[in-house]
Design a protein around this motif. Structure first.
Motif, short mmCIF file in Angstrom:
data_model
loop_
_atom_site.label_atom_id
_atom_site.label_comp_id
_atom_site.label_asym_id
_atom_site.label_seq_id
_atom_site.Cartn_x
_atom_site.Cartn_y
_atom_site.Cartn_z
N GLY A 1 103.11 -20.68 -51.56
CA GLY A 1 102.37 -21.88 -51.18
C GLY A 1 103.26 -22.91 -50.51
O GLY A 1 102.87 -23.58 -49.55
N GLY A 2 104.49 -23.04 -51.01
CA GLY A 2 105.44 -23.97 -50.39
C GLY A 2 105.79 -23.56 -48.98
O GLY A 2 105.95 -24.41 -48.09
N LEU A 3 105.91 -22.26 -48.74
CA LEU A 3 106.19 -21.77 -47.39
C LEU A 3 105.06 -22.14 -46.44
O LEU A 3 105.30 -22.61 -45.32
CB LEU A 3 106.38 -20.25 -47.44
CG LEU A 3 106.58 -19.55 -46.09
CD1 LEU A 3 107.79 -20.12 -45.36
CD2 LEU A 3 106.73 -18.04 -46.30
N SER B 1 100.59 -28.82 -51.35
CA SER B 1 101.26 -27.67 -51.95
C SER B 1 101.79 -28.02 -53.33
O SER B 1 101.68 -27.23 -54.29
CB SER B 1 102.41 -27.22 -51.05
OG SER B 1 103.24 -26.28 -51.71
N ALA B 2 102.40 -29.21 -53.47
CA ALA B 2 102.97 -29.60 -54.75
C ALA B 2 101.89 -29.79 -55.81
O ALA B 2 102.08 -29.42 -56.98
CB ALA B 2 103.79 -30.88 -54.59
N VAL B 3 100.73 -30.37 -55.42
CA VAL B 3 99.62 -30.51 -56.37
C VAL B 3 99.12 -29.14 -56.80
O VAL B 3 98.86 -28.89 -57.99
CB VAL B 3 98.48 -31.34 -55.74
CG1 VAL B 3 97.23 -31.27 -56.61
CG2 VAL B 3 98.90 -32.79 -55.56
N ALA B 4 98.98 -28.22 -55.83
CA ALA B 4 98.54 -26.87 -56.17
C ALA B 4 99.53 -26.18 -57.10
O ALA B 4 99.14 -25.51 -58.07
CB ALA B 4 98.36 -26.05 -54.89
N ALA C 1 109.77 -30.47 -55.58
CA ALA C 1 108.90 -29.90 -56.61
C ALA C 1 109.31 -28.47 -56.93
O ALA C 1 109.36 -28.07 -58.10
CB ALA C 1 107.44 -29.94 -56.16
N GLY C 2 109.63 -27.69 -55.89
CA GLY C 2 110.06 -26.32 -56.11
C GLY C 2 111.37 -26.26 -56.87
O GLY C 2 111.54 -25.44 -57.78
#
Length: 318
Positions: free
Chosen positions: A56-58, A83-86, A150-151
Motif C-alpha cells: 500500500g505504501g508503494l 496509505s497510512a490510515v489504511a 508510518a512504515g
C-alpha cells in the motif's frame, strides 16, 4: 549504524521495504513452522500486515510523486496519508486476529514446545527489521514523508515485539508453563493495537490539515522576521504540511509608498529562505499597505533592522 545508500525517490524506498517485508515474513513463518509456538505464529500474522502495508505504501508513494495536474492543482501528496490510515486500520484488525490466537492458545496450550530453531529464525527476522526500520524512519523524517515514517514506526514496533518474544518463548521450557506462550501472544496483540492507533491518529491529523508543531511554527516566524527587512508586519499566518510539501500563506504589510518591485523583492527573499530551510514549500504572500497593520497582538512585527531571535508576539494560525 552506518548510513546506507538509498534510492533517490520515496517510491524506490517503498520497493525495498516490500522486499524486506517478504524476507521477514518468510523467516517468521519458518520460525512458527519449526516451533509450533502460538506467540511466534501471532508474530508471523502481524508480519503479513507489514507486507500488505508495504504494498500500500508503494502505491501511495507512486501517486504522491505525480506532478500536479488539472484535477489536482496542489499535487497528490495526501495519497500518503490515505496509505497510512489504511495501514493503521489493517494493524488494528491484525491486533484482534492475534488476540483470538492468544485466546485459543490459552485454552489449548501446546504441551511440548521446543522453540530453539524457531527462536533463531525469529531473531534473524528481528535483526532485518531493526536495520530497515531505522533506515525508513530516518528517511521519512528527512524527506517529510508520512508514509515512510508510518512504515518505519510499524517495522520498529515489530522489532520490540520480536525481542520480547525471543526472550519470553525461550523461558517456556525452563519454567514449565505452556500458557506463557499465549500470554506473550496477547501482549503482541496489545502492542500492535497501540501502534495501529498511533499511525491512524497522526495520519488523520494530516488529512485534517492540522497545524505543524510549535517548534516548526517558531522556525517559520524567525525566517519571516530575519528576511522581511523593509516590511512592517506579517499576520494571518497559516501553514500545513502535506507529505513532503509545506503550504504557507500570510499577509505582509509594507509601507504604502513602497514600489511594487521593492515589495516583490522582500517576498522573494522570504520565499527563498523558507524553501532553503524547509524544502518543498508553496508560499502565498498577500501584500498590504501600512493602514492594514493589526494592533490586536496576533501579528508578527518585523523590526526595521531584522532579527534572528524568536519574536515575542504570537501568530494567528487558522
Amino acid at each position: 549504524m552506518p548510513e546506507l545508500p538509498l534510492p533517490r525517490s520515496n517510491r524506490g524506498i517503498a520497493v525495498v521495504s516490500l522486499f524486506v517485508s517478504l524476507v521477514a515474513l518468510g523467516l517468521k513463518y519458518a520460525a512458527f513452522a519449526v516451533s509450533g509456538s502460538v506467540a511466534l505464529h501471532a508474530d508471523a500474522i502481524e508480519t503479513i500486515i507489514n507486507v500488505v502495508a508495504a504494498a500500500g505504501g508503494l502505491w501511495a508513494l507512486s501517486v504522491a510523486e505525480r506532478p500536479a495536474d488539472h484535477n489536482h492543482t496542489y499535487g497528490h501528496y495526501k495519497a500518503e496519508y490515505l496509505s497510512a490510515v489504511a495501514e493503521g486500520t489493517l494493524v488494528v484488525i491484525t491486533a484482534f486476529v492475534i488476540g483470538r490466537e492468544a485466546l485459543e492458545g490459552w485454552f489449548a496450550p501446546h504441551p511440548a514446545l521446543v522453540p530453539w530453531n524457531g527462536l533463531l529464525l525469529n531473531a534473524a527476522a528481528t535483526c532485518v527489521n531493526l536495520a530497515w526500520g531505522l533506515v525508513m524512519l530516518r528517511a521519512g523524517q528527512a524527506r517529510h514523508s508520512p508514509a515512510l515514517i508510518a512504515g518505519g514506526q510499524h517495522v520498529l514496533s515489530d522489532v520490540w515485539t520480536g525481542v520480547a518474544l525471543v526472550a519470553g518463548v525461550a523461558l517456556i521450557p525452563f519454567i514449565g508453563w505452556p500458557r506463557l506462550d499465549a500470554v506473550l501472544a496477547g501482549l503482541v496483540a496489545i502492542n500492535v493495537l497501540r501502534v495501529g492507533w498511533e499511525v491512524m491518529r497522526d495520519s488523520i491529523a494530516g488529512l485534517m490539515d492540522e497545524a505543524p508543531d510549535t517548534e516548526t511554527l517558531d522556525e517559520i516566524r524567525q525566517i519571516i522576521v530575519a528576511n522581511g527587512v523593509g516590511a512592517i508586519q506579517a499576520h494571518d499566518i497559516r501553514t500545513r504540511i502535506v507529505g513532503a510539501m509545506t503550504f504557507l500563506e500570510f499577509h505582509l504589510v509594507v509601507p504604502g509608498a513602497m514600489s511594487v518591485n521593492a515589495a516583490h523583492d522582500i517576498c522573494d527573499r522570504i520565499e527563498h529562505a523558507l524553501r532553503a530551510h524547509m524544502g518543498s514549500t508553496l508560499v502565498h504572500i498577500h501584500v498590504e499597505p501600512e493602514n492594514f497593520v493589526k494592533r490586536d497582538g496576533s501579528a508578527l512585527n518585523i523590526p526595521s533592522s531584522g532579527c534572528h531571535a524568536a519574536p515575542s508576539t504570537t501568530v494567528a494560525e487558522k
